[in-house]
Design a protein around this motif. Structure first.
Motif, PDB file in Angstrom:
ATOM      1  N   ASN A   1      36.826  15.785  27.153  1.00 19.95           N
ATOM      2  CA  ASN A   1      37.475  14.583  27.668  1.00 19.95           C
ATOM      3  C   ASN A   1      38.646  14.193  26.783  1.00 19.95           C
ATOM      4  O   ASN A   1      38.651  14.460  25.573  1.00 19.95           O
ATOM      5  N   ALA A   2      39.653  13.602  27.382  1.00 25.40           N
ATOM      6  CA  ALA A   2      40.821  13.116  26.653  1.00 25.40           C
ATOM      7  C   ALA A   2      41.297  11.830  27.316  1.00 25.40           C
ATOM      8  O   ALA A   2      41.184  11.672  28.535  1.00 25.40           O
ATOM      9  N   SER A   3      41.811  10.909  26.517  1.00 25.80           N
ATOM     10  CA  SER A   3      42.281   9.647  27.076  1.00 25.80           C
ATOM     11  C   SER A   3      43.363   9.030  26.197  1.00 25.80           C
ATOM     12  O   SER A   3      43.489   9.345  25.008  1.00 25.80           O
ATOM     13  N   VAL A   4      44.120   8.157  26.821  1.00 22.60           N
ATOM     14  CA  VAL A   4      45.104   7.314  26.132  1.00 22.60           C
ATOM     15  C   VAL A   4      44.795   5.881  26.520  1.00 22.60           C
ATOM     16  O   VAL A   4      44.622   5.577  27.710  1.00 22.60           O
ATOM     17  N   VAL A   5      44.699   4.977  25.533  1.00 26.29           N
ATOM     18  CA  VAL A   5      44.388   3.575  25.807  1.00 26.29           C
ATOM     19  C   VAL A   5      45.453   2.681  25.180  1.00 26.29           C
ATOM     20  O   VAL A   5      46.021   3.010  24.132  1.00 26.29           O
ATOM     21  N   SER A   6      45.714   1.560  25.833  1.00 29.99           N
ATOM     22  CA  SER A   6      46.733   0.643  25.323  1.00 29.99           C
ATOM     23  C   SER A   6      46.269  -0.090  24.071  1.00 29.99           C
ATOM     24  O   SER A   6      47.088  -0.574  23.278  1.00 29.99           O
ATOM     25  N   ASP A   7      44.944  -0.185  23.896  1.00 25.54           N
ATOM     26  CA  ASP A   7      44.347  -0.838  22.723  1.00 25.54           C
ATOM     27  C   ASP A   7      42.905  -0.355  22.647  1.00 25.54           C
ATOM     28  O   ASP A   7      42.147  -0.520  23.610  1.00 25.54           O
ATOM     29  N   TYR A   8      42.506   0.226  21.535  1.00 27.54           N
ATOM     30  CA  TYR A   8      41.127   0.686  21.389  1.00 27.54           C
ATOM     31  C   TYR A   8      40.253  -0.507  21.027  1.00 27.54           C
ATOM     32  O   TYR A   8      40.258  -0.977  19.897  1.00 27.54           O
ATOM     33  N   ARG A   9      39.522  -0.999  22.014  1.00 22.80           N
ATOM     34  CA  ARG A   9      38.597  -2.106  21.817  1.00 22.80           C
ATOM     35  C   ARG A   9      37.171  -1.567  21.705  1.00 22.80           C
ATOM     36  O   ARG A   9      36.695  -0.870  22.594  1.00 22.80           O
ATOM     37  N   PHE A  10      36.491  -1.911  20.632  1.00 23.85           N
ATOM     38  CA  PHE A  10      35.087  -1.562  20.451  1.00 23.85           C
ATOM     39  C   PHE A  10      34.301  -2.856  20.325  1.00 23.85           C
ATOM     40  O   PHE A  10      34.542  -3.662  19.420  1.00 23.85           O
ATOM     41  N   ARG A  11      33.389  -3.080  21.262  1.00 25.07           N
ATOM     42  CA  ARG A  11      32.634  -4.335  21.307  1.00 25.07           C
ATOM     43  C   ARG A  11      33.582  -5.528  21.285  1.00 25.07           C
ATOM     44  O   ARG A  11      33.331  -6.548  20.654  1.00 25.07           O
ATOM     45  N   GLY A  12      34.701  -5.376  21.985  1.00 29.04           N
ATOM     46  CA  GLY A  12      35.667  -6.442  22.162  1.00 29.04           C
ATOM     47  C   GLY A  12      36.689  -6.596  21.060  1.00 29.04           C
ATOM     48  O   GLY A  12      37.675  -7.329  21.219  1.00 29.04           O
ATOM     49  N   ILE A  13      36.503  -5.917  19.936  1.00 34.70           N
ATOM     50  CA  ILE A  13      37.389  -6.052  18.779  1.00 34.70           C
ATOM     51  C   ILE A  13      38.338  -4.862  18.700  1.00 34.70           C
ATOM     52  O   ILE A  13      37.916  -3.707  18.768  1.00 34.70           O
ATOM     53  N   SER A  14      39.633  -5.140  18.536  1.00 40.13           N
ATOM     54  CA  SER A  14      40.617  -4.058  18.434  1.00 40.13           C
ATOM     55  C   SER A  14      40.414  -3.263  17.154  1.00 40.13           C
ATOM     56  O   SER A  14      40.334  -3.832  16.055  1.00 40.13           O
ATOM     57  N   GLN A  15      40.361  -1.953  17.299  1.00 38.86           N
ATOM     58  CA  GLN A  15      40.237  -1.051  16.151  1.00 38.86           C
ATOM     59  C   GLN A  15      41.601  -0.516  15.708  1.00 38.86           C
ATOM     60  O   GLN A  15      41.708   0.178  14.694  1.00 38.86           O
ATOM     61  N   THR A  16      42.644  -0.848  16.483  1.00 39.62           N
ATOM     62  CA  THR A  16      43.970  -0.274  16.246  1.00 39.62           C
ATOM     63  C   THR A  16      45.037  -1.349  16.052  1.00 39.62           C
ATOM     64  O   THR A  16      46.215  -1.103  16.266  1.00 39.62           O
TER      65      THR A  16
END
Length: 244
Positions: free
Chosen positions: A33-48
């Motif tokens: 799998n591969a993806s591009v995201v505008s903001d990596y959110r984990f449990r609602g918190i931005s990781q990026t």
């Protein structure tokens, strides 16, 4: 991490529809799998730091037993922003999933979040065990940390509750609903609730997802040390993904 959550949720949503198709699957399957995201959110918190991310992974499943293993990776910013180093998250996981009945599914396993060379005073590397029960398109999942949680000192035995549903809306659309609560042991200021309302569309070649994500996290606990941006603010998140 997000790949794992999406895969198990979609499995729960479509278990009934694909029961017969699963009978003819090969015993062993490998997918990428591969993806591009505008903001990596984990449990609602931005990781990026509210910036885009490029992500990808590989999964193996033994269909007769439901046993699976996988790995997934994404670029991040938070470990370096917190005074450490490193810009990569690698998730390693293994577990077992299956059907209790035609409507009820389960998924249990262990997941390690690895942040190579993170250099934080309390190591950011985190291992959780998890258990999930699905009923039709709905699911309830609990994750429990066996180690300190993402760099919080003395936070072993923290927990996260995840309640959601992935509802088939027809014509390739799936409605994605989620609410979760993170409990950080020994740090009440870091406890918070997060939520998501979104939709996923299968375009055949790729899948696209658009969601509104938000939290009630405290800004003093979840603001970037670099620029002061609140990492748990309500935002629109776009992702494009491909599984092959």
């Amino acid at each position: 991490m997000k790949k794992l959550i999406l895969a198990t949720a979609v499995m729960a949503a479509f278990a009934g529809s694909y029961a017969h198709a699963e009978d003819i699957k090969p015993d062993n399957e490998v997918s990428f799998n591969a993806s591009v995201v505008s903001d990596y959110r984990f449990r609602g918190i931005s990781q990026t730091r509210v910036k885009p991310a490029v992500q990808g992974g590989v999964d193996y499943v033994n269909n007769p037993t439901g046993l699976y293993v996988g790995a997934w990776a994404s670029n991040i910013k938070w470990t370096k922003d917190a005074g450490g180093s490193g810009q990569i998250e690698v998730d390693l996981y293994a577990g077992k999933r299956g059907q209790i009945s035609s409507e009820v599914s389960y998924d249990v396993g262990v997941l390690s979040y690895v942040y190579p060379s993170n250099g934080l005073a309390t190591n950011a590397n985190t291992t959780e065990v998890y258990g999930q029960v699905g009923y039709g398109p709905a699911y309830l999942k609990y994750s429990h940390s066996l180690t300190n949680l993402f760099g919080y000192a003395d936070s072993k035995n923290s927990g996260y509750v995840d309640l959601g549903a992935n509802i088939d809306a027809g014509k390739g659309f799936t409605i994605n609903l989620h609410a979760g609560h993170q409990k950080v042991k020994g740090s009440d200021v870091a406890n918070y609730t997060d939520w998501k309302v979104g939709a996923t569309k299968d375009f055949g070649v790729v899948s696209g997802a658009l969601a509104v994500v938000g939290t009630n996290a405290r800004e003093e606990a979840y603001s970037s040390p670099v620029n002061g941006k609140f990492l748990g603010k309500t935002a629109l998140v776009l992702s494009i993904s491909k599984t092959f």
